[in-house]
Each structure stands twice: as C-alpha cells, then as structure tokens.
Design an enzyme around this catalytic site. Sequence first.
Site, PDB file in Angstrom:
ATOM      1  N   GLY A 130      41.247  43.908  46.522  1.00  0.00           N
ATOM      2  CA  GLY A 130      41.312  42.524  46.079  1.00  0.00           C
ATOM      3  C   GLY A 130      42.001  42.411  44.739  1.00  0.00           C
ATOM      4  N   GLY A 157      43.086  37.413  39.869  1.00  0.00           N
ATOM      5  CA  GLY A 157      41.723  37.251  39.375  1.00  0.00           C
ATOM      6  C   GLY A 157      41.120  38.488  38.756  1.00  0.00           C
ATOM      7  CB  ILE A 158      37.614  39.741  38.865  1.00  0.00           C
ATOM      8  CG1 ILE A 158      36.953  38.552  38.142  1.00  0.00           C
ATOM      9  CG2 ILE A 158      36.878  41.035  38.528  1.00  0.00           C
ATOM     10  CD1 ILE A 158      35.534  38.255  38.612  1.00  0.00           C
ATOM     11  CB  SER A 171      28.307  37.811  42.715  1.00  0.00           C
ATOM     12  OG  SER A 171      28.010  36.479  42.319  1.00  0.00           O
ATOM     13  CE1 TYR A 183      30.651  35.894  46.904  1.00  0.00           C
ATOM     14  CE2 TYR A 183      29.140  34.949  45.295  1.00  0.00           C
ATOM     15  CZ  TYR A 183      30.217  35.753  45.604  1.00  0.00           C
ATOM     16  OH  TYR A 183      30.863  36.431  44.597  1.00  0.00           O
TER      17      TYR A 183
END
Length: 247
Positions: free
Chosen positions: A13, A17-18, A137, A150
């Site tokens: 990923g 972003g991150i 998260s 999620y």
Amino acid sequence: MTAIDKPVALVTGASSGIGLAIARRFAELGMQVVLVGRRQGALDAAASSLGAAALSLAADVTSPADLERLFAEVKARFGRLDVLVPNAGGGQHAPLGQITEAQFDQQFATNVKGVVFTVQMALPLMKPGASIVIVGSTASIDPGPTMSIYGATKAAVRNLVRSWVSDLKGSGIRINIVSPGPTNTASLRDAFGEHAEEGMAFLTAKSPIGRIGEPDEIAAVAAFLASDAASYVNGVELFADGGASQA
C-alpha cells in the site's frame, strides 16, 4: 554501498499516504525499499519520487498467487528481506443495518487475509534481526460509529500478532503494530465521502492535542519499531494518535 548491501524493506500500500511516507522514511535511512500496490502507474510515480533506492512491484495483497510472485521477485533480486511493513488496507463507513456483504468481504480480504499471507510468504526471506511492522489502526479499540467492520478487521490483526509472537519464538524476528489515529491522507477524506469536511472537523475536535496526525509522524513511529532502537520491543500495539483513542 550497493543496493544489495543495504537493508531491504518492503512496504505494501505504498503508492500514497502512510505507506508512501514510511517508504520515504526508510529510503532516507539508507534502505533499499520495495514499494508494493495494485496500480503500477501510481507505484512507479511514488518510487520515482524516492530515487534510486526505491523499486516498484505491483501486487494485490488479497491474491496469494500475486504475493507468491512478489516474494519470488524479491528473493531473486535481493535474496532476503530485513523489514516488512504490511500497510495495505482500507475501510468503508456503514452503520449497522446498512452493511453489505461486498463491504464486509472487501475489508476482511484486504485488512486481514492480506496481512496473513503477506507475512506468511515473507517469512522465508527474513533472518534473525529482521522486523515486521504492521500498520493497524486505533479502530482496533475505538472504531466509532459506522466503522464496526473496519474496527473488527484491525482488532483481528492485533490478535493475530498476539499469537504470532509465540509462533516466531526463537526466530529472532520481531513483530509489532503501529496503530495510527486519524491521519491527514486522501483515503481518510475519501472514506467520509460527501461528509469529508464534517468528518475531519469531528476528528480534530476529538483530539486531545487539537489536530489529526500527518503521514510523516506515523512513518517515524514505524521506523522506530523497525530499528535496532526497538530491539527489545516485540508484540506491542503502539498507538500514534495524539491520545484520541484514550479520550
């Protein structure tokens, strides 16, 4: 120092972003970084921004066949993997009563199945001293309304690591989780859809330090967990959220 002499890190990923921030931090620290994602064009652009220390390889973490091909390529190029960051993931907002099967399947496929098989297929390339840093998260403990699925995926990952620490006993490989709170990324705004501004304002107001995080701040924590400075840190979930999940 040639690329093969450098520590080799792989981030999934990683096109934005991150994930991209973590890849950038690793490159700045002198690592050879493999950026992984589904979109080759976006990956190539991300890798180009990092210079010669970056390599882009497209793969879908929900596909074990893709992952097998990915790690075969890493083995052929570098022969080993020193740092693994399973970061690929995503969430969709849906209150109870409006959760669809497609939403459920997509989130568990990426956030749980993808992590399981990314880690499992990387292990043969990892030696004593290697480090796995999973991006979780704060939803693992504080999902908030409309984020139940999620949050469930991130709680699942936390429990996977609780078991994997024992599975990895004696291997010399450390595994930890960095769990960001709300972070200023396009994917966060996209998750709120047409309510992005209200959502961001809610998250900012909830934060004890009066703001949400930046990708570079999460990258700094991931880099710490991956480094020898964290050599006695194993099996933890480190929350990088400005205290929001505790408020």
